[in-house]
Design a protein around this motif. Structure first.
Motif, short mmCIF file in Angstrom:
data_model
loop_
_atom_site.label_atom_id
_atom_site.label_comp_id
_atom_site.label_asym_id
_atom_site.label_seq_id
_atom_site.Cartn_x
_atom_site.Cartn_y
_atom_site.Cartn_z
N HIS A 27 1.56 -29.47 -18.66
CA HIS A 27 3.38 -29.51 -19.71
C HIS A 27 2.01 -31.02 -20.59
O HIS A 27 2.63 -30.87 -20.87
CB HIS A 27 4.16 -29.66 -18.99
CG HIS A 27 5.15 -31.20 -19.25
ND1 HIS A 27 4.77 -32.24 -18.75
CD2 HIS A 27 5.85 -31.75 -20.44
CE1 HIS A 27 6.05 -33.14 -19.07
NE2 HIS A 27 6.35 -32.72 -20.19
N GLU A 28 1.80 -32.07 -19.44
CA GLU A 28 1.24 -33.46 -20.33
C GLU A 28 -0.06 -33.27 -20.80
O GLU A 28 0.18 -33.51 -22.20
CB GLU A 28 0.86 -33.99 -18.52
CG GLU A 28 1.71 -34.28 -18.50
CD GLU A 28 2.92 -36.23 -18.63
OE1 GLU A 28 2.57 -36.88 -18.91
OE2 GLU A 28 4.49 -35.44 -18.39
N SER A 29 -0.90 -32.37 -20.31
CA SER A 29 -1.90 -32.31 -21.31
C SER A 29 -1.21 -31.07 -22.24
O SER A 29 -1.69 -31.57 -24.15
CB SER A 29 -2.86 -31.39 -21.27
OG SER A 29 -3.23 -31.81 -19.87
N TRP A 30 -0.48 -30.85 -22.71
CA TRP A 30 -0.21 -29.27 -23.60
C TRP A 30 0.66 -30.65 -24.52
O TRP A 30 0.80 -30.17 -25.35
CB TRP A 30 0.82 -28.16 -23.59
CG TRP A 30 -0.52 -27.22 -23.08
CD1 TRP A 30 -1.46 -27.23 -23.49
CD2 TRP A 30 -0.11 -26.45 -21.84
NE1 TRP A 30 -2.49 -26.51 -23.06
CE2 TRP A 30 -1.66 -25.10 -21.66
CE3 TRP A 30 0.49 -26.22 -20.49
CZ2 TRP A 30 -2.05 -24.78 -21.59
CZ3 TRP A 30 -0.35 -24.77 -20.21
CH2 TRP A 30 -0.72 -24.33 -20.17
N GLU A 31 1.45 -31.32 -23.86
CA GLU A 31 2.68 -32.24 -24.51
C GLU A 31 2.30 -32.92 -25.60
O GLU A 31 2.06 -33.57 -27.15
CB GLU A 31 3.47 -33.12 -23.67
CG GLU A 31 4.43 -34.26 -24.43
CD GLU A 31 6.07 -32.53 -24.92
OE1 GLU A 31 6.52 -33.61 -25.13
OE2 GLU A 31 6.46 -31.94 -23.78
#
Length: 120
Positions: A27-31
């Motif tokens: 989620h952090e990378s895609w966010e």
């Protein structure tokens, strides 16, 4: 690293984290990808974020939050068909529907069968 390399790096990093069961990190990378770059397929990226966060909620025992985010990602992915960013969206939707059905039959997040997580 130029922008297109950074975009590809963040996408792949999210994919690798998701495949490793590291849903918060995915989620952090895609966010970062979603917020830093206004991509033409940003709804697809947002769907991946919501899919990941659904499993973060599930890990934290928040079944209501897990269901809510799963429903939101279904809406985002409905705009895409066939293969997108190397992901078979038709299969992904079938697998998400299986997860959704499983969520509906859970009394507790502890009962979830993690083997049915979508293969992306």
């Amino acid at each position: 690293m130029n922008d297109s390399e950074k975009i590809e790096y963040l996408f792949q990093e999210g994919l690798n984290n998701f495949r490793s069961g590291e849903y918060f990190e995915a989620h952090e990378s895609w966010e970062e990808l979603w917020s830093d770059y206004y991509l033409p397929d940003r709804r697809f990226i947002q769907g991946l974020i919501q899919l990941s966060v659904s499993f973060v909620h599930l890990e934290n025992g928040n079944l209501k939050g897990a269901k809510s985010l799963l429903n939101k990602c279904i809406e985002k992915f409905s705009d895409f068909k066939d293969i997108h960013r190397g992901i078979n969206v038709n299969n992904l939707m079938l697998e998400i529907n299986q997860v959704s059905h499983s969520y509906d039959n859970l009394n507790s997040s502890n009962e979830f069968d993690w083997k049915i997580i979508p293969k992306i």
